[in-house]
Design an enzyme around this catalytic site. Structure first.
Site, mmCIF file in Angstrom:
data_model
loop_
_atom_site.group_PDB
_atom_site.id
_atom_site.type_symbol
_atom_site.label_atom_id
_atom_site.label_comp_id
_atom_site.label_asym_id
_atom_site.label_seq_id
_atom_site.Cartn_x
_atom_site.Cartn_y
_atom_site.Cartn_z
ATOM 1 N N GLU A 259 23.862 -58.519 -33.407
ATOM 2 C CA GLU A 259 25.119 -58.848 -32.719
ATOM 3 C C GLU A 259 24.888 -58.913 -31.206
ATOM 4 O O GLU A 259 25.340 -59.838 -30.534
ATOM 5 C CB GLU A 259 26.164 -57.793 -33.076
ATOM 6 C CG GLU A 259 27.571 -58.241 -32.787
ATOM 7 C CD GLU A 259 28.628 -57.248 -33.237
ATOM 8 O OE1 GLU A 259 28.300 -56.282 -33.964
ATOM 9 O OE2 GLU A 259 29.787 -57.437 -32.845
ATOM 10 N N GLY B 296 35.937 -55.014 -31.153
ATOM 11 C CA GLY B 296 37.011 -54.143 -31.598
ATOM 12 C C GLY B 296 36.481 -52.838 -32.176
ATOM 13 O O GLY B 296 37.105 -51.788 -32.045
ATOM 14 N N ALA B 297 35.313 -52.911 -32.837
ATOM 15 C CA ALA B 297 34.772 -51.717 -33.496
ATOM 16 C C ALA B 297 33.445 -51.263 -32.894
ATOM 17 O O ALA B 297 32.970 -50.168 -33.185
ATOM 18 C CB ALA B 297 34.599 -51.988 -34.993
ATOM 19 N N SER B 298 32.829 -52.110 -32.098
ATOM 20 C CA SER B 298 31.566 -51.715 -31.452
ATOM 21 C C SER B 298 31.461 -52.461 -30.130
ATOM 22 O O SER B 298 32.204 -53.407 -29.868
ATOM 23 C CB SER B 298 30.359 -52.079 -32.331
ATOM 24 O OG SER B 298 30.224 -53.483 -32.422
ATOM 25 N N THR B 299 30.514 -52.006 -29.318
ATOM 26 C CA THR B 299 30.263 -52.715 -28.067
ATOM 27 C C THR B 299 28.755 -52.813 -27.873
ATOM 28 O O THR B 299 28.012 -51.933 -28.273
ATOM 29 C CB THR B 299 30.974 -52.021 -26.889
ATOM 30 O OG1 THR B 299 30.896 -52.853 -25.754
ATOM 31 C CG2 THR B 299 30.370 -50.680 -26.545
HETATM 32 O O1 LIG Z 1 42.773 -63.248 -28.896
HETATM 33 C C1 LIG Z 1 42.134 -62.189 -28.896
HETATM 34 C C2 LIG Z 1 41.023 -61.975 -29.760
HETATM 35 C C3 LIG Z 1 40.355 -60.764 -29.685
HETATM 36 N N1 LIG Z 1 40.746 -59.800 -28.813
HETATM 37 C C4 LIG Z 1 40.005 -58.529 -28.723
HETATM 38 O O2 LIG Z 1 38.632 -58.819 -28.588
HETATM 39 C C5 LIG Z 1 37.852 -57.841 -29.246
HETATM 40 C C6 LIG Z 1 36.847 -58.480 -30.148
HETATM 41 O O3 LIG Z 1 37.410 -58.775 -31.411
HETATM 42 P P1 LIG Z 1 36.498 -58.968 -32.714
HETATM 43 O O4 LIG Z 1 37.391 -59.076 -33.921
HETATM 44 O O5 LIG Z 1 35.574 -60.131 -32.504
HETATM 45 O O6 LIG Z 1 35.729 -57.584 -32.749
HETATM 46 P P2 LIG Z 1 34.219 -57.202 -33.204
HETATM 47 O O7 LIG Z 1 33.988 -57.815 -34.527
HETATM 48 O O8 LIG Z 1 33.309 -57.740 -32.156
HETATM 49 O O9 LIG Z 1 34.220 -55.700 -33.266
HETATM 50 C C7 LIG Z 1 38.838 -56.940 -29.982
HETATM 51 O O10 LIG Z 1 39.025 -55.763 -29.232
HETATM 52 C C8 LIG Z 1 40.104 -57.734 -30.014
HETATM 53 O O11 LIG Z 1 41.252 -56.899 -29.982
HETATM 54 C C9 LIG Z 1 41.821 -59.999 -27.971
HETATM 55 O O12 LIG Z 1 42.171 -59.123 -27.188
HETATM 56 N N2 LIG Z 1 42.494 -61.191 -28.025
#
Ligand SMILES: O=c1ccn([C@@H]2O[C@H](COP(=O)(O)OP(=O)(O)O)[C@@H](O)[C@H]2O)c(=O)[nH]1
Length: 418
Positions: free
Chosen positions: A166, A206-209
């Site tokens: 990722e 949303g769940a990791s950075t």
């Molecule tokens: O229109 C949007 C789409 C996503 N997000 C934020 O962007 C982050 C990334 O979302 P994703 O579902 O891609 O998370 P990941 O799979 O990378 O954990 C999350 O905190 C979402 O809440 C947002 O604020 N607005």
């Protein structure tokens, strides 16, 4: 760029993790262009923790120095939340993909559909579900695979990306888009740009950075190093994914911490919510993730009332407690003792960073002091001044700020012209 264009750009940014295939040159309407027979299509589902999107790509069959030049044709957001949210109703996870697959079938010429490689990559939402209940994770994957399998495409499988993948894919995406890897020259040739430094990548999910960059020293911990050969050049990268430190999960950890600080009370005073804000949350909703440890005597149905106290200083202190800045055996670290070589060069922050900074009108390379004062002003607003839509960003901004400062280390030049 107007507001709509910026929103579209933000949505694109949030999908960066699947960039090996998502190497975007331009957005074109496939119906308007002549497609030589060598043009191929590909489909990639980005199954994020908060939402799923389908990207449709096309590319000429020939490659540039061993790596393809790919264009994005279309992006489609699947209805509903991320696939991990369907753990108790996996068939719905499959159903959520159908509208986007239907759209793709209208774009890709019928005779090319069976030759269209199709992938689904899931991120930390599914990594967490797998950790919590591997059977449910498998059921979700079985259902999404079944749904995709019903379409006449060359389905190559659904998989959960590792944190390293990722992080690395995000790094490739931003460097591709910023043309630090390959550039179309005046001589109408794709060339490796000379004297151009690659940028580090900060991806707040949303769940990791994830943090990924090209370090100036040899990486001491092999589990954090990764190697790519792209467009004829070699890249050795440092990458690390902090599970649970995406926005949604970090806020859960914060709320659980605040609750544990006074677990006998049914009320949680929340300094990061504005004064006047109130919401109810069940214990089961608060402690439903491996990122938070449930109390020893769980009472899932119990309802807790979260009450905003609008105290930016206390909010900052509470968020800092989620981070352990002791490096332990490692000489240099990011946080929680995770090895990290000294950061190097400029960084590009995207996904959750972008959404928050865009909301606060801070995406024009403002200085750190401007960023801080804007955040301070916003944090001091009362609930009456903050609309419901704004709230989501309101309670994440402190996290973004602290995280930005810590993971990129204080001397990173990210978006800071000073
Ligand atoms: O229109 C949007 C789409 C996503 N997000 C934020 O962007 C982050 C990334 O979302 P994703 O579902 O891609 O998370 P990941 O799979 O990378 O954990 C999350 O905190 C979402 O809440 C947002 O604020 N607005």
């Amino acid at each position: 760029m107007d507001y709509k264009a910026k929103t579209v750009a933000g949505l694109l940014a949030a999908t960066c993790v699947f960039s090996i295939i998502a190497l975007i040159l331009s957005v074109v309407n496939v119906k308007d262009v002549f497609l030589p027979p060598s043009t191929k299509y590909g489909l990639v589902f980005d199954a994020g923790s908060t939402h799923t999107a389908l990207y449709i790509y096309r590319w000429p069959a020939d490659k540039e120095n061993g790596t393809g030049i790919v264009s994005q044709v279309e992006a489609c957001t699947a209805p509903g939340e991320g696939i991990s949210s369907y753990a108790d109703n996996p068939a719905e996870a499959g159903a959520s993909l159908k509208p986007c697959l239907d759209k793709a079938m209208k774009i890709i010429p019928a005779e090319q559909q069976r030759d269209t490689p199709t992938y689904l990559g899931a991120t930390a939402g599914m990594r967490l579900l797998r950790e919590q209940n591997s059977t449910k994770a498998e059921q979700v994957f079985a259902e999404v695979s079944k749904a995709i399998g019903k379409y006449p495409v060359d389905f190559r499988g659904a998989q959960i990306l590792t944190g390293n993948e990722e992080g690395s894919f995000g790094w490739i995406t931003i460097n591709y888009l910023l043309e630090t890897l390959v550039k179309y020259s005046f001589a109408e040739k794709w060339e490796h740009p000379r004297d151009t430094e690659v940028l580090g990548a900060l991806d707040l999910g949303g769940a990791s950075t994830q943090i990924t960059f090209q370090p100036g020293v040899t990486t001491e911990d092999n589990s954090t190093s990764t190697f790519f050969r792209l467009y004829g050049s070699n890249y050795s990268l440092y990458t690390h994914s902090y599970l649970c430190y995406g926005q949604t999960q970090a806020l859960k950890m914060l709320l659980a911490d605040l609750h544990k600080g006074n677990s006998s009370s049914q009320e949680i005073s929340h300094p990061c919510y504005p004064m006047g804000y109130q919401e109810n949350v069940t214990m089961s909703a608060l402690y439903n993730s491996p990122c938070v440890r449930a109390p020893s005597t769980p009472s899932p149905a119990q309802v807790l009332t979260v009450i905003g106290t609008g105290d930016p200083a206390a909010c900052s202190t509470a968020i800092r407690k989620l981070f352990n800045f002791t490096c332990g055996a490692n000489r240099t670290c990011g946080f929680n003792g995770v090895y990290q070589p000294p950061v190097r060069g400029q960084f590009f922050a995207f996904a959750g960073f972008y959404y928050t900074f865009h909301f606060l009108n801070l995406t024009s390379q403002q200085s750190f002091s401007d960023v801080n004062s804007t955040i301070q002003t916003f944090c001091n607003k009362s609930w009456a001044e903050v609309t419901q839509k704004q709230l989501q960003l309101h309670h994440t901004q402190w996290l973004v700020m602290v995280h930005q400062r810590t993971s990129s280390q204080k001397n990173a030049n990210m978006n800071d012209p000073d």
